[in-house]
Design a protein around this motif. Sequence first.
Motif, mmCIF file in Angstrom:
data_model
loop_
_atom_site.group_PDB
_atom_site.id
_atom_site.type_symbol
_atom_site.label_atom_id
_atom_site.label_comp_id
_atom_site.label_asym_id
_atom_site.label_seq_id
_atom_site.Cartn_x
_atom_site.Cartn_y
_atom_site.Cartn_z
ATOM 1 N N GLN A 129 27.808 40.348 57.791
ATOM 2 C CA GLN A 129 27.741 39.135 56.976
ATOM 3 C C GLN A 129 26.332 38.903 56.447
ATOM 4 O O GLN A 129 26.140 38.533 55.288
ATOM 5 C CB GLN A 129 28.247 37.950 57.777
ATOM 6 N N VAL A 145 32.794 32.085 58.988
ATOM 7 C CA VAL A 145 34.177 32.557 59.128
ATOM 8 C C VAL A 145 35.148 31.473 58.672
ATOM 9 O O VAL A 145 36.114 31.765 57.962
ATOM 10 C CB VAL A 145 34.457 32.989 60.590
ATOM 11 N N PHE A 148 35.860 31.226 54.944
ATOM 12 C CA PHE A 148 36.249 32.516 54.344
ATOM 13 C C PHE A 148 36.764 32.413 52.914
ATOM 14 O O PHE A 148 36.491 33.309 52.105
ATOM 15 C CB PHE A 148 37.259 33.255 55.237
ATOM 16 N N TYR A 151 34.394 33.222 50.007
ATOM 17 C CA TYR A 151 33.886 34.573 49.789
ATOM 18 C C TYR A 151 34.933 35.500 49.171
ATOM 19 O O TYR A 151 34.628 36.655 48.845
ATOM 20 C CB TYR A 151 33.375 35.159 51.108
ATOM 21 N N PHE A 156 35.835 39.089 53.226
ATOM 22 C CA PHE A 156 36.519 38.261 54.225
ATOM 23 C C PHE A 156 35.706 38.376 55.513
ATOM 24 O O PHE A 156 35.748 39.401 56.192
ATOM 25 C CB PHE A 156 37.947 38.753 54.450
ATOM 26 N N PRO A 157 34.918 37.322 55.855
ATOM 27 C CA PRO A 157 34.108 37.381 57.071
ATOM 28 C C PRO A 157 34.934 37.123 58.332
ATOM 29 O O PRO A 157 35.823 36.270 58.344
ATOM 30 C CB PRO A 157 33.081 36.260 56.856
ATOM 31 N N VAL A 179 42.927 31.463 60.240
ATOM 32 C CA VAL A 179 42.260 32.622 59.644
ATOM 33 C C VAL A 179 43.094 33.890 59.775
ATOM 34 O O VAL A 179 43.259 34.628 58.792
ATOM 35 C CB VAL A 179 40.851 32.819 60.250
#
Length: 194
Positions: A129, A145, A148, A151, A156-157, A179
């Motif tokens: 990241q 996260v 997400f 991004y 996709f963190p 998530v």
Amino acid sequence: MKISLRLVTTEAAGCRLCKGVLEPRPVFRVGKSARLLVVGQAPGRRVHESGIPWNDPSGDVLREWLAMDHAAFYDTARIAIVPIGLCYPGTVDGADLPPTPRCAPLWQPKFRQALPNIALTLLVGGYAQKYYLGSRRKGSLSETVRAFPEYLPEFFPLPHPSWRNKAWLMRNPWFARDVIPALRRRVNASLRSV
């Protein structure tokens, strides 16, 4: 300028930039038609010994998050795996050392350029990241996260799926609830897209 994946993989496999600092044994898996790129931190001891990325308990957790079996995860026609550090950095007090700082600036741009079909990049852990998101990261890994969607569609963190993060997963039930389902949908869509 277009760059040959064959040339990049040959050069990366033979990289000895950090010889003397660590034992060079670059670990990655790529295929020209890959649609998904998995960027973790660096190989651990087990992965270093086997030469297979994510071939350890962390990989088992990551595949569970993705709802993927080994065959699907290691299909280089669909998925490329290139960590921030290609070689095992060693350990101190039982914890893996961070990836060597010279590796990512040298290899990540070359692999990205040689993998023209990547639709989504999973940024697994803080090192990935930091490299890819830079100042776009939030104040903590948890916040990054959780954010997400900001991004997407490129990145996709994710947290690192290490056993060391079990407490984090328990403190953050939103990760499994919100998530993981979004991750699976996005990965499946990326792998289906033409």
